[in-house]
Write an enzyme that holds these catalytic residues in place. Structure first.
Site, PDB file in Angstrom:
ATOM      1  N   THR A   1       0.821  -1.212   0.000  1.00  0.00           N
ATOM      2  CA  THR A   1       0.000   0.000   0.000  1.00  0.00           C
ATOM      3  C   THR A   1       0.855   1.261   0.000  1.00  0.00           C
ATOM      4  O   THR A   1       0.386   2.326  -0.403  1.00  0.00           O
ATOM      5  CB  THR A   1      -0.926   0.027   1.230  1.00  0.00           C
ATOM      6  OG1 THR A   1      -0.135  -0.189   2.411  1.00  0.00           O
ATOM      7  CG2 THR A   1      -1.988  -1.051   1.146  1.00  0.00           C
ATOM      8  N   ASP A   2       2.121   1.147   0.437  1.00  0.00           N
ATOM      9  CA  ASP A   2       2.907   2.371   0.606  1.00  0.00           C
ATOM     10  C   ASP A   2       3.221   3.040  -0.724  1.00  0.00           C
ATOM     11  O   ASP A   2       3.066   4.249  -0.867  1.00  0.00           O
ATOM     12  CB  ASP A   2       4.168   2.121   1.431  1.00  0.00           C
ATOM     13  CG  ASP A   2       5.074   1.036   0.906  1.00  0.00           C
ATOM     14  OD1 ASP A   2       4.692   0.325  -0.048  1.00  0.00           O
ATOM     15  OD2 ASP A   2       6.189   0.882   1.456  1.00  0.00           O
TER      16      ASP A   2
ATOM     17  N   SER B   1      15.909  -5.423   7.214  1.00  0.00           N
ATOM     18  CA  SER B   1      17.323  -5.313   7.572  1.00  0.00           C
ATOM     19  C   SER B   1      18.014  -4.254   6.735  1.00  0.00           C
ATOM     20  O   SER B   1      18.898  -3.528   7.225  1.00  0.00           O
ATOM     21  CB  SER B   1      18.021  -6.667   7.408  1.00  0.00           C
ATOM     22  OG  SER B   1      17.910  -7.149   6.078  1.00  0.00           O
TER      23      SER B   1
ATOM     24  N   LEU C   1      11.992  -8.282   7.452  1.00  0.00           N
ATOM     25  CA  LEU C   1      11.953  -7.442   8.647  1.00  0.00           C
ATOM     26  C   LEU C   1      12.769  -6.167   8.486  1.00  0.00           C
ATOM     27  O   LEU C   1      13.113  -5.512   9.450  1.00  0.00           O
ATOM     28  CB  LEU C   1      12.444  -8.242   9.864  1.00  0.00           C
ATOM     29  CG  LEU C   1      11.659  -9.531  10.138  1.00  0.00           C
ATOM     30  CD1 LEU C   1      12.293 -10.313  11.283  1.00  0.00           C
ATOM     31  CD2 LEU C   1      10.188  -9.226  10.443  1.00  0.00           C
TER      32      LEU C   1
ATOM     33  N   TYR D   1       8.517  -8.065  -7.173  1.00  0.00           N
ATOM     34  CA  TYR D   1       7.996  -6.878  -6.488  1.00  0.00           C
ATOM     35  C   TYR D   1       7.731  -5.767  -7.508  1.00  0.00           C
ATOM     36  O   TYR D   1       6.661  -5.146  -7.520  1.00  0.00           O
ATOM     37  CB  TYR D   1       9.011  -6.436  -5.434  1.00  0.00           C
ATOM     38  CG  TYR D   1       8.616  -5.231  -4.612  1.00  0.00           C
ATOM     39  CD1 TYR D   1       8.040  -5.382  -3.354  1.00  0.00           C
ATOM     40  CD2 TYR D   1       8.839  -3.937  -5.075  1.00  0.00           C
ATOM     41  CE1 TYR D   1       7.703  -4.280  -2.582  1.00  0.00           C
ATOM     42  CE2 TYR D   1       8.501  -2.828  -4.316  1.00  0.00           C
ATOM     43  CZ  TYR D   1       7.938  -3.003  -3.070  1.00  0.00           C
ATOM     44  OH  TYR D   1       7.598  -1.910  -2.315  1.00  0.00           O
TER      45      TYR D   1
ATOM     46  N   GLY E   1      16.879 -11.114   4.923  1.00  0.00           N
ATOM     47  CA  GLY E   1      16.018 -11.933   4.076  1.00  0.00           C
ATOM     48  C   GLY E   1      14.761 -12.420   4.750  1.00  0.00           C
ATOM     49  O   GLY E   1      14.073 -13.300   4.226  1.00  0.00           O
TER      50      GLY E   1
ATOM     51  N   ASP F   1       9.320   1.140   5.227  1.00  0.00           N
ATOM     52  CA  ASP F   1      10.366   0.500   6.020  1.00  0.00           C
ATOM     53  C   ASP F   1      11.294   1.532   6.640  1.00  0.00           C
ATOM     54  O   ASP F   1      11.610   1.475   7.835  1.00  0.00           O
ATOM     55  CB  ASP F   1      11.175  -0.464   5.153  1.00  0.00           C
ATOM     56  CG  ASP F   1      10.352  -1.618   4.617  1.00  0.00           C
ATOM     57  OD1 ASP F   1       9.206  -1.798   5.072  1.00  0.00           O
ATOM     58  OD2 ASP F   1      10.856  -2.335   3.736  1.00  0.00           O
TER      59      ASP F   1
ATOM     60  N   SER G   1      31.500  -4.561   7.826  1.00  0.00           N
ATOM     61  CA  SER G   1      30.421  -5.254   8.533  1.00  0.00           C
ATOM     62  C   SER G   1      31.001  -6.299   9.461  1.00  0.00           C
ATOM     63  O   SER G   1      31.830  -7.124   9.047  1.00  0.00           O
ATOM     64  CB  SER G   1      29.469  -5.927   7.536  1.00  0.00           C
ATOM     65  OG  SER G   1      28.566  -6.788   8.225  1.00  0.00           O
TER      66      SER G   1
ATOM     67  N   GLU H   1      17.713   3.223  -1.611  1.00  0.00           N
ATOM     68  CA  GLU H   1      17.333   1.857  -1.992  1.00  0.00           C
ATOM     69  C   GLU H   1      16.709   1.816  -3.389  1.00  0.00           C
ATOM     70  O   GLU H   1      16.969   0.896  -4.160  1.00  0.00           O
ATOM     71  CB  GLU H   1      16.382   1.255  -0.960  1.00  0.00           C
ATOM     72  CG  GLU H   1      16.120  -0.213  -1.199  1.00  0.00           C
ATOM     73  CD  GLU H   1      15.855  -1.008   0.054  1.00  0.00           C
ATOM     74  OE1 GLU H   1      15.452  -2.171  -0.065  1.00  0.00           O
ATOM     75  OE2 GLU H   1      16.067  -0.485   1.168  1.00  0.00           O
TER      76      GLU H   1
END
Length: 384
Positions: free
Chosen positions: A36-37, A128, A126, A225, A123, A173, A68, A161
């Protein structure tokens, strides 16, 4: 889980001097409102306790160094004036993309040293990647004193992104990671980016929200997507609106009659009905009728499975096994094609429902899922 002090110590060992500061930004789980975003609709995420932590110092020589703690990968060294979108830089593309987006927006980042560690499962749906982007954006904003607001940081992280990494995500997100507050879900209007913090204290009602990470890795950059986003845009054009947000729920039957493409019709039905479900859930929370959220969650899963078609056998099994074992409701969450589901349970039924899901996965010969409670937590912040 590495503490801020531990990440700072790792930075000093890596770079030979102490960082100027340490920041953190959480992953998120979305209670309701998927896909929906980018249709300028509504979402209702909450931040998780799991965070990306970054120890950072500024540089003045145009060098960006990235490392990292979670990956067996060498230190990445880049030049800020040579950052190139869509260059497939692996994990480093996320923080590098933020530097690129800040500079493209006119904010003078002259280089930085970053060391990152994260407890947000990758993955798993959530966010990341958003946590990495937001923690980088917040740290650089603080260090270079740009004075950006949290929603502005979220939009820049989203641009990183979209344009640099190449994933056409909406702004949910990054906004959740940047703007959530402890003990609240975040009602975000993705059209004007207005925010409302909605109290979300399940423990006070004797309830618990479980996250079930199926360990089926999803990847939003694989085209599925983007294909759904294009389908939603086609539906909006056919219906003569700028975004599907403009189709009211009571107008949905008439709108569907105008759509000849079966796939587009399914996408439109999901988006308009999920916007409606966000409004339903907020009304129930405002009324204190928290247990009534359960059927709305399960209805949302059916829409994601049947109309958007982004579920998978493992996610469907979580929902079916949990509900059969007495959960109040469950649904997949996030971008789909794997990742995680959420399950609303009576606190006293947590062990029973957890055992049922684990048993169902074992019987299906699936990899055992990771199950943990989702506690509405604080958004991005400076730690040291």
């Amino acid at each position: 889980m590495a503490t801020a002090a531990e990440v700072a110590a790792q930075f000093q060992e890596l770079y030979g001097y102490a960082p100027h500061g340490v920041w953190s930004a959480p992953g998120r789980v979305n209670l309701i409102g998927e896909y929906t975003d980018f249709n300028e609709g509504f979402v209702l995420p909450l931040a998780l306790p799991h965070t990306a932590v970054a120890a950072v110092s500024p540089r003045t020589d145009g060098i960006l160094r990235l490392h990292s703690a979670d990956l067996d990968a060498p230190l990445a060294e880049l030049r800020v004036d040579e950052l190139t979108p869509l260059s497939d830089g692996g994990w480093a593309a996320y923080p590098a993309g933020v530097v690129w987006a800040l500079r493209a927006a006119g904010h003078r980042v002259t280089g930085a040293d970053l060391h990152l560690a994260s407890t947000v499962p990758t993955g798993a749906g959530l966010s990341s990647s958003a946590a990495l982007e937001v923690v980088t954006a917040l740290a650089l904003d603080d260090l270079f004193r740009f004075g950006l607001t949290r929603p502005e940081l979220a939009v820049l992280a989203q641009r990183a992104e979209n344009a640099f990494v190449g994933v056409p995500c909406g702004v949910m997100d990054q906004t959740a990671s940047a703007c959530c507050t402890d003990g609240h879900a975040l009602h975000l209007d993705c059209r004007d980016l207005s925010l409302r913090q909605v109290p979300f204290d399940l423990a006070a009602h004797g309830l618990r929200l479980l996250v079930v990470d199926t360990r089926v890795k999803h990847a939003l950059g694989d085209g599925a997507y983007a294909e759904r986003r294009v389908g939603c845009e086609e539906g909006a054009r056919t219906l003569g609106v700028s975004h599907l947000r403009d189709i009211a729920y009571d107008e949905l039957p008439a709108a569907l009659d105008k759509l000849r493409d079966v796939k587009v019709r399914r996408y439109v039905r999901h988006v308009v009905s999920d916007d409606h479900r966000v409004e339903q859930v907020i009304a129930l929370l405002d009324a204190g009728d928290v247990r009534a959220l359960g059927p709305v969650l399960t209805e949302g899963h059916a829409s994601l499975r049947d109309d958007l078609r982004i579920s998978c056998p493992e996610l469907d099994l979580v929902v079916d096994a949990a509900n059969t074992a007495g959960a109040l409701g469950a649904r997949m969450t996030g971008g789909g094609f794997g990742g995680s589901a959420i399950v609303l349970v009576e606190a006293d039924d947590t062990d029973k429902v957890t055992a049922a899901v684990l048993a169902a996965f074992a019987a299906a010969d699936f990899t055992a899922p990771r199950i943990f409670p989702a506690v509405a937590s604080a958004g991005a912040r400076r730690e040291i």
